[in-house]
Write a protein that holds these residues in place. Structure first.
Motif, PDB file in Angstrom:
ATOM      1  N   LEU A   1      53.231 126.043  87.070  1.00 26.20           N
ATOM      2  CA  LEU A   1      53.011 127.255  86.297  1.00 26.20           C
ATOM      3  C   LEU A   1      54.050 127.309  85.176  1.00 26.20           C
ATOM      4  N   ILE A   2      53.572 127.391  83.949  1.00 27.68           N
ATOM      5  CA  ILE A   2      54.440 127.444  82.775  1.00 27.68           C
ATOM      6  C   ILE A   2      54.123 128.736  82.033  1.00 27.68           C
ATOM      7  N   CYS A   3      55.130 129.580  81.848  1.00 26.78           N
ATOM      8  CA  CYS A   3      54.856 130.903  81.295  1.00 26.78           C
ATOM      9  C   CYS A   3      55.731 131.204  80.085  1.00 26.78           C
ATOM     10  N   ASP A   4      55.391 132.293  79.417  1.00 32.06           N
ATOM     11  CA  ASP A   4      56.164 132.751  78.270  1.00 32.06           C
ATOM     12  C   ASP A   4      57.494 133.340  78.729  1.00 32.06           C
ATOM     13  N   LYS A   5      57.438 134.351  79.561  1.00 39.45           N
ATOM     14  CA  LYS A   5      58.650 135.014  80.050  1.00 39.45           C
ATOM     15  C   LYS A   5      58.599 135.086  81.568  1.00 39.45           C
ATOM     16  N   ALA A   6      59.524 134.417  82.215  1.00 38.12           N
ATOM     17  CA  ALA A   6      59.535 134.330  83.679  1.00 38.12           C
ATOM     18  C   ALA A   6      60.236 135.538  84.277  1.00 38.12           C
ATOM     19  N   ILE A   7      59.614 136.700  84.115  1.00 40.26           N
ATOM     20  CA  ILE A   7      60.155 137.947  84.651  1.00 40.26           C
ATOM     21  C   ILE A   7      59.075 138.640  85.463  1.00 40.26           C
TER      22      ILE A   7
ATOM     23  N   PRO B   1      51.088 147.340  86.440  1.00 40.76           N
ATOM     24  CA  PRO B   1      50.571 146.727  87.666  1.00 40.76           C
ATOM     25  C   PRO B   1      49.434 145.746  87.406  1.00 40.76           C
ATOM     26  N   ASN B   2      48.913 145.724  86.168  1.00 45.83           N
ATOM     27  CA  ASN B   2      47.849 144.775  85.829  1.00 45.83           C
ATOM     28  C   ASN B   2      48.376 143.374  85.555  1.00 45.83           C
ATOM     29  N   SER B   3      49.702 143.218  85.539  1.00 43.94           N
ATOM     30  CA  SER B   3      50.293 141.926  85.220  1.00 43.94           C
ATOM     31  C   SER B   3      50.780 141.224  86.482  1.00 43.94           C
ATOM     32  N   PHE B   4      51.740 140.293  86.321  1.00 48.98           N
ATOM     33  CA  PHE B   4      52.149 139.410  87.406  1.00 48.98           C
ATOM     34  C   PHE B   4      53.674 139.330  87.492  1.00 48.98           C
ATOM     35  N   ASP B   5      54.137 138.965  88.667  1.00 48.49           N
ATOM     36  CA  ASP B   5      55.545 138.627  88.849  1.00 48.49           C
ATOM     37  C   ASP B   5      55.684 137.129  88.600  1.00 48.49           C
ATOM     38  N   LEU B   6      56.265 136.767  87.468  1.00 49.00           N
ATOM     39  CA  LEU B   6      56.358 135.364  87.073  1.00 49.00           C
ATOM     40  C   LEU B   6      57.752 134.781  87.283  1.00 49.00           C
ATOM     41  N   ARG B   7      58.551 135.417  88.103  1.00 43.31           N
ATOM     42  CA  ARG B   7      59.916 134.925  88.318  1.00 43.31           C
ATOM     43  C   ARG B   7      59.943 133.586  89.042  1.00 43.31           C
ATOM     44  N   ASN B   8      58.862 133.249  89.732  1.00 43.15           N
ATOM     45  CA  ASN B   8      58.806 131.978  90.447  1.00 43.15           C
ATOM     46  C   ASN B   8      58.051 130.903  89.677  1.00 43.15           C
ATOM     47  N   ALA B   9      57.869 131.103  88.373  1.00 43.34           N
ATOM     48  CA  ALA B   9      57.227 130.070  87.554  1.00 43.34           C
ATOM     49  C   ALA B   9      58.058 128.793  87.597  1.00 43.34           C
ATOM     50  N   ASN B  10      57.391 127.672  87.372  1.00 38.33           N
ATOM     51  CA  ASN B  10      58.111 126.397  87.367  1.00 38.33           C
ATOM     52  C   ASN B  10      58.908 126.204  86.081  1.00 38.33           C
ATOM     53  N   PHE B  11      58.344 126.684  84.969  1.00 38.37           N
ATOM     54  CA  PHE B  11      59.004 126.548  83.667  1.00 38.37           C
ATOM     55  C   PHE B  11      58.614 127.737  82.797  1.00 38.37           C
ATOM     56  N   GLU B  12      59.449 127.994  81.778  1.00 36.17           N
ATOM     57  CA  GLU B  12      59.092 128.978  80.759  1.00 36.17           C
ATOM     58  C   GLU B  12      59.404 128.379  79.389  1.00 36.17           C
TER      59      GLU B  12
END
Length: 388
Positions: free
Chosen positions: A208-214, A221-232
Motif C-alpha cells: 500500500l502506497i499512499c499520499d499521507k500515512a496518517i 469517517p468516510n476515509s481510512f487509517d493509513l498509518r500502516n501503509a508500506n510507503f508514502e
C-alpha cells in the motif's frame, strides 16, 4: 485475404444507412523475427452506438463492409517467432482508437505487438477521487495505490517506480514527434527505496502506497487509517505531512514545486516500472521536446519520456463523458477505467478502480485479471478495498 464475416450487414436493408468497404492492414512487430501470424480475431466497436462486430482474418490484410462511423478496433491472435534459433509461440495484439470510416472505401493500418503474459507486479487499485466529510465536502490527502504480486514467486518492491502521465485522457493534441509507441510522457516518477531485497512481497500479497500515512478517519469517517501503509510519497516542504514511521518514496522526477496529488477527476494514466538507468543518467538523457497546436498557436514543450520497455503495468483513467484517448501505447493498455460518469461527478468520491479477480488457486491465492485492457481488467467506480 478476406475477412470471414457473417450476419452483421442486415442493417444495410435500410437504404439510408451508408456503408464503407474497409481495408485493414496489420503490421508485424518490428523487433521480432516473425515466421507466422494466425487465428486473428478483429473486433470493431462503434464509438457512438457501442455495437460490437467481431470477425476473423486469414492474413494480415483484409476487407470488410461496415456501416459508416467512428470505431475502436481491437486485434488478437497467435504469432510464431524465432528466438535463439528456436521457434516460439506467443500471443499478439493490436489496438487503434477513433478510426473514422467514411465514404464508399476506407483503409487503415494497425501495428501489432507481442502480448507479454508473464505474471509480475500489477496495479491492483487506485484511489484517486478522495473522500467526503460528513457535511459532503471533498476531503483529500488519502489517495493511494495498491500494488499486487500476481505471480507465484516472491517479488521485491525495491526500486519499483510509480509513474503519472503528463498528458490527460480528456484532451488530445497531435504531439510532434509522436513517441507513444516507444515511451510514456510523464510528469511524476517516484521509486520505492531499498537495496534490492529489502522489501519482499509474497505471492498474492499487496503493498500500500499512499499520499499521507496518517489516520484520516479523524477528519472524516468516510476515509481510512493509513498509518500502516508500506510507503508514502512525500515532498519535503511545509505543505506536505510526513509520517516518520512510514518509508518515503524516492523522488526521481516531479514537475510540481509543492506536493503531488493524483488528478481527482481521474484524467491521467498511471504505471509501474523499473528504471533501466540510474537517476542522474535518466534526468540527463531522457528529455522529450515536442510541439503541438493549441487554439491556432504552436506550443513547444519539454517533458520527460519513460521507455515502454521499462514499464510493467499501466492503467488509463478518465471519466466516461470526458474520455477522448489513451495516453499510453496500446501494448501497455488498450482500454480505460473510471469512477465518474461525467466531469465533476460528485458520485466519484469514496470510490476507486480495482482490478478484477480472474481465478483463485487451490491454496486460496487470487490471480488478478491482466489482459492489458483496463476496460476489461478493472471494476470501475468500485468500493475501495480498505472499506472492505
Amino acid at each position: 485475404m478476406l475477412f470471414i464475416c457473417a450476419g452483421f450487414i442486415a442493417c444495410t436493408d435500410d437504404d439510408k444507412v451508408k456503408i464503407t468497404e474497409f481495408t485493414l492492414t496489420l503490421t508485424e512487430p518490428e523487433d521480432l523475427n516473425v515466421t507466422s501470424i494466425s487465428d486473428l480475431h478483429v473486433t470493431f466497436k462503434n464509438v457512438n452506438t457501442g455495437k460490437l462486430t467481431t470477425n476473423t482474418m486469414t492474413g494480415t490484410t483484409g476487407k470488410l463492409t461496415l456501416n459508416e462511423g467512428l470505431y475502436n478496433i481491437t486485434v488478437e491472435g497467435k504469432m510464431n517467432y524465432i528466438v535463439d534459433e528456436k521457434n516460439v509461440e506467443g500471443q499478439v495484439k493490436g489496438y487503434k482508437e477513433s478510426v473514422n470510416l467514411v465514404g464508399t472505401t476506407s483503409a487503415d493500418n494497425i501495428k501489432l505487438f507481442l502480448f507479454n503474459s508473464k505474471a509480475d507486479f500489477v496495479i491492483e487499485e487506485v484511489y484517486f477521487a478522495g473522500s467526503t466529510t460528513l457535511e459532503g465536502k471533498q476531503y483529500s490527502g488519502d489517495q493511494y495505490f495498491k500494488i499486487y504480486n500476481n505471480s507465484d514467486s516472491v517479488l521485491y518492491a525495491d526500486g519499483l517506480v510509480i509513474l503519472e502521465s503528463e498528458f490527460t485522457t480528456s484532451r488530445q493534441y497531435d504531439y510532434t514527434p509522436d513517441i507513444m509507441s516507444q515511451a510514456m510522457t510523464v510528469t511524476h516518477i517516484y521509486a520505492v527505496p531499498g537495496n534490492g531485497k529489502e522489501y519482499p512481497v509474497q505471492p498474492g500479497e499487496s503493498i500500500l502506497i499512499c499520499d499521507k500515512a496518517i489516520d484520516h478517519t479523524i477528519a472524516t469517517p468516510n476515509s481510512f487509517d493509513l498509518r500502516n501503509a508500506n510507503f508514502e510519497w512525500y515532498n519535503d516542504n511545509d505543505q506536505d505531512v510526513d509520517n516518520p514511521m512510514v518509508p518515503n518514496l524516492d523522488i526521481i522526477y516531479s514537475s510540481t514545486l509543492t506536493i503531488w496529488t493524483l488528478n481527482n477527476q481521474g484524467l491521467k494514466a498511471y504505471a509501474i516500472a523499473r528504471m533501466g538507468v540510474d537517476k542522474q543518467t535518466y534526468l540527463k538523457d531522457y528529455l522529450y521536446e515536442c510541439s503541438y497546436v493549441n487554439s491556432g498557436y504552436t506550443m513547444t514543450k519539454n517533458y520527460y519520456k519513460f521507455p515502454n520497455e521499462w514499464i510493467i503495468d499501466a492503467v488509463n483513467i478518465s471519466n466516461k463523458a470526458q474520455y477522448v484517448w489513451n495516453v499510453v501505447d496500446p501494448s501497455l493498455d488498450m482500454g480505460f477505467t473510471y469512477c465518474g460518469e461525467v466531469a465533476s461527478d460528485k458520485n466519484r468520491y469514496n470510490k476507486s478502480v480495482r482490478r478484477k479477480v480472474l481465478s483463485t488457486t487451490p491454496d486460496g491465492r487470487k490471480i488478478l485479471k491482466d489482459t492489458n485492457n483496463s476496460t476489461e481488467d478493472f471494476e470501475a467506480k468500485a468500493t475501495p478495498s480498505l472499506k472492505q
